[in-house]
Design an enzyme around this catalytic site. Structure first.
Site, mmCIF file in Angstrom:
data_model
loop_
_atom_site.group_PDB
_atom_site.id
_atom_site.type_symbol
_atom_site.label_atom_id
_atom_site.label_comp_id
_atom_site.label_asym_id
_atom_site.label_seq_id
_atom_site.Cartn_x
_atom_site.Cartn_y
_atom_site.Cartn_z
ATOM 1 N N THR A 376 -23.352 -13.147 5.842
ATOM 2 C CA THR A 376 -23.004 -14.066 6.914
ATOM 3 C C THR A 376 -23.386 -15.434 6.385
ATOM 4 O O THR A 376 -23.949 -15.546 5.304
ATOM 5 C CB THR A 376 -23.798 -13.654 8.174
ATOM 6 O OG1 THR A 376 -23.397 -12.336 8.528
ATOM 7 C CG2 THR A 376 -23.598 -14.580 9.340
ATOM 8 N N SER A 448 -26.194 -9.584 15.410
ATOM 9 C CA SER A 448 -27.586 -10.030 15.305
ATOM 10 C C SER A 448 -27.687 -11.532 15.062
ATOM 11 O O SER A 448 -28.795 -12.063 14.891
ATOM 12 C CB SER A 448 -28.293 -9.287 14.163
ATOM 13 O OG SER A 448 -28.403 -7.916 14.439
ATOM 14 N N GLY A 469 -27.594 -10.059 8.425
ATOM 15 C CA GLY A 469 -27.458 -8.825 9.180
ATOM 16 C C GLY A 469 -28.610 -8.648 10.157
ATOM 17 O O GLY A 469 -28.983 -9.575 10.897
#
Length: 565
Positions: A376, A448, A469
């Site tokens: 991410t 998350s 994550g």
């Protein structure tokens, strides 16, 4: 026996005593300092893009749009137009906003779509290939945030990304190695060989040009939302789905809408936390952890640091059990937010905490509610007027589903794996899911991501977030604690080695090269299993110092960079 010292000996001794032998504290790491504005992101080029927009008179929201689009070009493993994310905004006048542009399950999605005839989970299908993709939200999200809060012309915000795609950018050694490693998977899962990635073994200094992506970005620049969710690009997406056995349809694309939600807010001592609520679990986890820890005195000195890490781990185990049971897309499941954050619930939840001993995860279940990609990427922005943006965006895994949309030049996400594909079965980050997060058409999968803004005495204090994550909320928590409780600056707080636990697996992960063996030994004596690993998260954050100067902290675990003026 007499000792004789000449004048030169005495001078030398005095010098050693005052300089050479002195125990001066080690100089603390300091991030980039800027008086007016700051951008911190995963890539030096995107941080520069954001700063340039701010210097041209754009606000933090304008810069955020430009950075999001530029990340899709220079950071394709996570930056995206084929994924989604969350954005938390604090306007200079103190108004809060949060935008949910998380992906959605396609209309043809079904609860058991990743189970075989025996009911066993098929994680390969939820993690790789066409069936792993949710309906992308990034473009719609950027259009919506610009319409509501942007100030510059839309086209000027997309042009920097177009230029980077058309003219290319020079690859670093790490980027060249990553693209070369990824090429085989891109060939394997894309229906048409994405030769712009796979055509060569990349090396440092190569110029990476993306002509198809440039064309797609021009359509988005010229037509806005319609340049992606209908017309040529939408046809490319659907054709890719049909060739590869995916289920995203034109109707899915036309119906997709990002959503403005009320930010999740809470307090910790003199600080106000503004963060993301469901379908992100990250904000809830952060506020639960801070709510429990507020009753404890913590320190990073000596053995007290091991006690803090033990406390943190025990909080994480209980809260991640709550995540599996109670957290999901609030449009589909009644997430008990107020109950999960209630002081009475948190006290009950932590009543069996033993300061001297670890609680086995098998003995931990979700609490009793009282009243009822790693790949991410994150960026933080503060503009000259004091507007602030905290934005986390993702494809989920590195390069997402590994599917390049032929003709359009961008990668699709593999966010469907963030659903509970089978209750009790872990996703790619090892996080267990429950019935609340089951697959349903048009539902947003649980996340998350924890984009967060903090105030101190009603003034802007910190903008923070990270990829990683399941480690995202715990990394944000550690950065916050490092600054508030351990008196660190922003860069120093980010550089500090990180620890993570998440209920199951029953262990504490810690970053390699952590040098305090006494701390690790104390944790072992308390009953914790320890697992060394590479870097945890890549926190990019901005701290407002007491004199109003901005300190940009860029995580050294990646290419992350701060840029300000």
């Amino acid at each position: 026996m007499k000792n004789y010292f000449c004048k030169e000996h005495l001078t030398a001794l005095l010098f050693l005593l005052t300089v050479g032998f002195s125990c001066q504290p080690e100089e603390k790491a300091t991030g980039l300092l800027a008086e007016n504005a700051m951008v911190v992101s995963a890539h030096p080029l995107t941080s520069k893009v954001g700063k340039d927009i701010l210097q041209q008179g754009g606000n933090a929201i304008d810069a955020a749009v430009a950075v999001q689009m530029a990340l899709a070009v220079v950071y394709p493993q996570a930056g995206n137009i084929g994924g989604g994310g969350f954005m938390v905004i604090r306007e200079a006048d103190g108004q809060y906003h949060s935008l949910d542009y998380r992906e959605k399950a396609p209309l043809a999605a079904s609860r058991d779509m990743y189970l075989d005839d025996k009911g066993d989970a098929l994680p390969e299908k939820s993690q790789n290939g066409h069936l792993a993709s949710g309906v992308p939200g990034s473009v719609d999200g950027m259009v919506k945030v610009h319409e509501k809060l942007g100030s510059m012309d839309w086209s000027k915000l997309i042009d920097p990304a177009i230029k980077l795609a058309e003219e290319g950018f020079e690859l670093s050694e790490d980027e060249a190695a990553y693209f070369t490693r990824a090429s085989e998977n891109l060939k394997k899962y894309s229906s048409v060989d994405p030769v712009q990635f796979t055509g060569k073994a990349w090396k440092v200094g190569d110029i990476f040009i993306q002509t198809q992506l440039s064309h797609t970005l021009k359509l988005i620049r010229d037509k806005g939302r319609a340049g992606f969710y209908s017309g040529e690009v939408a046809d490319y997406i659907v054709a890719e789905m049909e060739r590869g056995g995916g289920i995203i349809s034109l109707e899915d694309l036309e119906k997709y809408e990002s959503t403005w939600r009320n930010p999740l807010t809470g307090n910790y001592k003199d600080y106000t936390i503004i963060t993301m609520g469901p379908p992100s679990s990250g904000g809830l986890i952060l506020l639960q952890m801070l709510g429990i820890m507020e009753k404890y005195q913590v320190s990073n000195q000596g053995q007290a640091y091991a006690d803090y890490l033990h406390l943190k781990t025990e909080m994480e185990r209980r809260i991640f059990a709550d995540r599996a049971a109670f957290m999901a897309d609030a449009d589909f499941y009644p997430v008990p937010v107020d109950e999960l954050l209630a002081e009475e619930y948190l006290s009950q939840r932590f009543s069996n905490f033993d300061p001297q001993s670890a609680t086995p995860s098998d003995l931990i279940r979700e609490g009793n509610i009282l009243s009822m990609s790693e790949e991410t990427t994150h960026f933080s922005i503060v503009d000259k007027k004091g507007n602030a943006v905290s934005c986390t965006t993702t494809l989920n895994g590195g390069m997402g589903s590994k599917v390049m949309v032929a003709g359009a030049g961008f990668l699709l996400n593999n966010e469907m794996d963030d659903f509970s594909i089978k209750p009790g079965f872990p996703n790619m980050f090892g996080v267990l899911g429950g019935e609340a997060n089951k697959i349903e058409p048009e539902k947003r999968m649980l996340s998350s991501m924890t984009p967060t803004i903090m105030e101190k005495n009603n003034e802007l204090f910190m903008v923070v977030g990270t990829p990683g994550g399941s480690t995202i909320p715990t990394s944000v928590f550690q950065a916050v604690v490092n600054v508030i409780e351990f008196d660190m600056g922003m860069q120093e707080a980010i550089n500090e080695k990180r620890f993570h636990s998440q209920w199951k697996p029953d262990q504490i992960s810690f970053e390699k090269d952590f040098e305090r063996e006494d701390v690790l030994e104390t944790l072992r004596k308390k009953g914790h299993e320890l697992s060394e690993r590479n870097g945890i998260g890549r926190v990019d954050a901005i701290l407002v110092l007491e004199d109003g100067i901005l300190e940009g902290g860029a995580d050294p675990r990646g290419m992350d960079a701060a840029s300000g003026y």
